[in-house]
Design a protein around this motif. Sequence first.
Motif, PDB file in Angstrom:
ATOM      1  N   PHE A 163      79.941 105.933  41.238  1.00 37.51           N
ATOM      2  CA  PHE A 163      78.872 105.108  40.664  1.00 37.51           C
ATOM      3  C   PHE A 163      78.207 104.371  41.817  1.00 37.51           C
ATOM      4  N   ILE A 164      76.893 104.207  41.716  1.00 40.47           N
ATOM      5  CA  ILE A 164      76.179 103.336  42.643  1.00 40.47           C
ATOM      6  C   ILE A 164      75.373 102.344  41.813  1.00 40.47           C
TER       7      ILE A 164
ATOM      8  N   CYS B 288      73.644 104.405  38.614  1.00 46.60           N
ATOM      9  CA  CYS B 288      73.794 105.796  38.191  1.00 46.60           C
ATOM     10  C   CYS B 288      75.183 106.280  38.563  1.00 46.60           C
ATOM     11  N   SER B 289      75.587 107.332  37.877  1.00 44.80           N
ATOM     12  CA  SER B 289      76.842 108.007  38.193  1.00 44.80           C
ATOM     13  C   SER B 289      76.520 109.476  38.404  1.00 44.80           C
ATOM     14  N   TYR B 290      77.385 110.132  39.168  1.00 48.23           N
ATOM     15  CA  TYR B 290      77.124 111.520  39.506  1.00 48.23           C
ATOM     16  C   TYR B 290      78.430 112.255  39.738  1.00 48.23           C
TER      17      TYR B 290
ATOM     18  N   TYR C 129      69.220 108.340  46.770  1.00 53.64           N
ATOM     19  CA  TYR C 129      70.556 108.087  47.320  1.00 53.64           C
ATOM     20  C   TYR C 129      71.503 109.211  46.907  1.00 53.64           C
ATOM     21  N   VAL C 130      71.486 109.547  45.616  1.00 54.53           N
ATOM     22  CA  VAL C 130      72.383 110.589  45.109  1.00 54.53           C
ATOM     23  C   VAL C 130      72.043 111.939  45.734  1.00 54.53           C
ATOM     24  N   LYS C 131      70.761 112.245  45.861  1.00 49.87           N
ATOM     25  CA  LYS C 131      70.360 113.504  46.496  1.00 49.87           C
ATOM     26  C   LYS C 131      70.914 113.589  47.924  1.00 49.87           C
ATOM     27  N   ARG C 132      70.843 112.487  48.676  1.00 48.64           N
ATOM     28  CA  ARG C 132      71.376 112.478  50.047  1.00 48.64           C
ATOM     29  C   ARG C 132      72.881 112.732  50.045  1.00 48.64           C
ATOM     30  N   GLU C 133      73.589 112.116  49.106  1.00 47.16           N
ATOM     31  CA  GLU C 133      75.042 112.331  49.011  1.00 47.16           C
ATOM     32  C   GLU C 133      75.351 113.803  48.740  1.00 47.16           C
ATOM     33  N   PHE C 134      74.602 114.397  47.834  1.00 50.15           N
ATOM     34  CA  PHE C 134      74.814 115.808  47.515  1.00 50.15           C
ATOM     35  C   PHE C 134      74.484 116.703  48.706  1.00 50.15           C
ATOM     36  N   ARG C 135      73.403 116.400  49.404  1.00 49.82           N
ATOM     37  CA  ARG C 135      73.037 117.210  50.570  1.00 49.82           C
ATOM     38  C   ARG C 135      74.125 117.151  51.641  1.00 49.82           C
TER      39      ARG C 135
END
Length: 169
Positions: free
Chosen positions: A59-60, A72-74, A108-114
């Motif tokens: 979660f962020i 959001c959570s991912y 932020y989430v996209k960067r984490e996934f990348r």
Amino acid sequence: MNGIKIRRATIEDVFAISTIKIEGWQTAYKNIINEEYLKNMSIEKIIEKNKNNFERYPFIVAEFNNEIVGFCSYSFEKAEENSDCELRGIYVKTNMKRCGIGRKLINYVKREFRKANKQKMILWCLKENYPSRKFYEAMGGREAQIKNTEIGGNEYEIISYLFNLKKDI
């Protein structure tokens, strides 16, 4: 908007996260989801569910003036056949929408996934939630599939959006 800080959530943030989620559902899903269901959402149940999800998903939160105004959570797990990661939920306080907070959370989430070499992010949205759908499309999401889900004993259509994480770097 300047002054928005994105950070990893802690278990101490669960009450604020849960409050934002309930407020988000009650405003965004008004006239979409059964009114009785929305009116009777239990903060205790949402807190418990979020605590359980903390053990499984990152979660962020977004903070403004030391107040949590979005989250959001991912998941790094494969969500569907055509994706390898999922944005599980994104919420911004109603009075803070259209200030760039959602954009900052998704980026932020996209960067984490990348960083984890993920390629296709999916998220699900109620089909009748047109403001959110427009936002996801503006963020680069493309409609992928429609299916039904059950909420409070009623069936609703949900639509997925796919984001090509290699394309929009």
